[in-house]
Scaffold this motif. Structure first.
Motif, PDB file in Angstrom:
ATOM      1  N   GLN A   1      -6.293   1.310   0.359  1.00 18.98           N
ATOM      2  CA  GLN A   1      -5.187   0.430   0.758  1.00 18.98           C
ATOM      3  C   GLN A   1      -5.544  -1.054   0.721  1.00 18.98           C
ATOM      4  O   GLN A   1      -6.707  -1.437   0.827  1.00 18.98           O
ATOM      5  CB  GLN A   1      -4.700   0.809   2.155  1.00 18.98           C
ATOM      6  CG  GLN A   1      -5.689   0.574   3.260  1.00 18.98           C
ATOM      7  CD  GLN A   1      -5.170   1.091   4.587  1.00 18.98           C
ATOM      8  OE1 GLN A   1      -4.153   1.763   4.657  1.00 18.98           O
ATOM      9  NE2 GLN A   1      -5.869   0.779   5.661  1.00 18.98           N
TER      10      GLN A   1
ATOM     11  N   LEU B   1      -1.206   4.244  -1.788  1.00 21.86           N
ATOM     12  CA  LEU B   1      -2.636   4.094  -1.588  1.00 21.86           C
ATOM     13  C   LEU B   1      -3.085   4.757  -0.296  1.00 21.86           C
ATOM     14  O   LEU B   1      -2.487   4.563   0.761  1.00 21.86           O
ATOM     15  CB  LEU B   1      -3.020   2.603  -1.563  1.00 21.86           C
ATOM     16  CG  LEU B   1      -2.614   1.791  -2.802  1.00 21.86           C
ATOM     17  CD1 LEU B   1      -3.117   0.366  -2.674  1.00 21.86           C
ATOM     18  CD2 LEU B   1      -3.145   2.442  -4.066  1.00 21.86           C
TER      19      LEU B   1
ATOM     20  N   TRP C   1      -8.448  -4.584  -2.364  1.00 25.55           N
ATOM     21  CA  TRP C   1      -8.184  -3.139  -2.390  1.00 25.55           C
ATOM     22  C   TRP C   1      -9.118  -2.476  -3.393  1.00 25.55           C
ATOM     23  O   TRP C   1      -9.796  -3.150  -4.171  1.00 25.55           O
ATOM     24  CB  TRP C   1      -6.724  -2.844  -2.722  1.00 25.55           C
ATOM     25  CG  TRP C   1      -6.289  -3.188  -4.117  1.00 25.55           C
ATOM     26  CD1 TRP C   1      -6.156  -2.334  -5.168  1.00 25.55           C
ATOM     27  CD2 TRP C   1      -5.901  -4.488  -4.613  1.00 25.55           C
ATOM     28  NE1 TRP C   1      -5.708  -3.001  -6.288  1.00 25.55           N
ATOM     29  CE2 TRP C   1      -5.543  -4.325  -5.971  1.00 25.55           C
ATOM     30  CE3 TRP C   1      -5.819  -5.760  -4.053  1.00 25.55           C
ATOM     31  CZ2 TRP C   1      -5.127  -5.385  -6.763  1.00 25.55           C
ATOM     32  CZ3 TRP C   1      -5.407  -6.822  -4.840  1.00 25.55           C
ATOM     33  CH2 TRP C   1      -5.064  -6.626  -6.183  1.00 25.55           C
TER      34      TRP C   1
ATOM     35  N   SER D   1       0.837  -1.201   0.000  1.00 24.69           N
ATOM     36  CA  SER D   1       0.000   0.000   0.000  1.00 24.69           C
ATOM     37  C   SER D   1       0.875   1.256   0.000  1.00 24.69           C
ATOM     38  O   SER D   1       0.578   2.238  -0.688  1.00 24.69           O
ATOM     39  CB  SER D   1      -0.930   0.002   1.217  1.00 24.69           C
ATOM     40  OG  SER D   1      -1.850  -1.070   1.158  1.00 24.69           O
TER      41      SER D   1
END
Length: 251
Positions: free
Chosen positions: A27, A22, A43, A17
């Motif tokens: 994430q 992200l 995700w 992540s």
């Protein structure tokens, strides 16, 4: 042993992540299914499945053995995919000239697109107008993928472009005002405007054209010249083609 793998997968999900930048809502989350005893990385939007799978195998080849990957899409990403599909001109039309596509078509179009985001402010406003209408009074991310795609398919893009408040180009403004029934579906569904020649002629034939519409028509003059040049070249090619062939065969 299971606890060790759990810790590894959680650390790996956090690291990936971070690697892909992200945010909290995107994430990667490791989820465990006690019934099937399978782990899944889930995700939203972000990188593609292949990108995450490749990066995960590189970092923890043993821990990710048998790991499943599930990429979901936000309402904005689904709306964006539908917009781009409609505007691409690649969708087939039925006998009535209408295009059909499903939420599965949109997911497939987004499958290889990492971090699906609007390319400019105009596209962002268009997507936002679609998502707002799809959610209604039910709150953020209420509408399903099916509902969003159905809305875009049935209403087309012109209505949402108008609602978005985005500025129309001169030819778009004239198309919205003058488009004929013959071209209305293309404009309503795909934002396909009239040609410069059609738009200019429409204003020229309208004694009630406003100063703004006249100004928009005059802004099309350079484009109009280019379209006429291309049309003239095409006609010259058509006129010269058969005679050229005939003269060549007589030699």
């Amino acid at each position: 042993m299971a606890g060790g793998r759990s810790d590894k997968l959680r650390r790996l999900a956090w690291a990936l992540s971070e690697q892909y930048g992200l945010g909290t809502r995107e994430q990667i989350e490791p989820q465990y299914d006690g019934r099937t005893r399978e782990w899944t990385f889930c995700w939203v939007d972000g990188p593609t499945v292949e990108q995450v799978k490749r990066a995960a195998r590189k970092e923890q080849p043993e821990a990710v053995e048998g790991l499943r990957y599930e990429r979901r899409f936000s309402s904005a990403a689904v709306a964006l995919g539908a917009v781009r599909l409609l505007r691409s001109g690649t969708l087939e039309k039925d006998q009535y000239g209408a295009v059909y596509f499903s939420d599965m078509t949109v997911r497939e179009a987004l499958r290889l697109v990492p971090h699906p985001r609007p390319g400019d402010e105009r596209e962002r406003l268009l997507v936002e107008a679609i998502v707002t209408e799809a959610n209604g009074d039910h709150g953020t991310n209420w509408a399903s993928e099916y509902a969003i795609v159905r809305l875009v398919r049935e209403r087309g893009l012109a209505e949402f472009l108008r609602r978005s408040g985005a500025e129309l180009s001169p030819i778009e403004a004239l198309t919205a005002r003058y488009v004929s029934s013959r071209g209305s579906a293309a404009w309503r569904e795909q934002l396909e405007p009239m040609t410069a020649l059609e738009a200019f002629a429409a204003v020229q034939a309208d004694p009630g054209a406003t100063p703004e519409q006249i100004k928009a028509a005059l802004a099309l003059v350079p484009r109009l010249h280019a379209e006429l040049d291309l049309a003239a070249e095409a006609l010259q090619a058509r006129g010269a083609g058969p005679s050229a062939v005939a003269s060549g065969s007589q030699r």
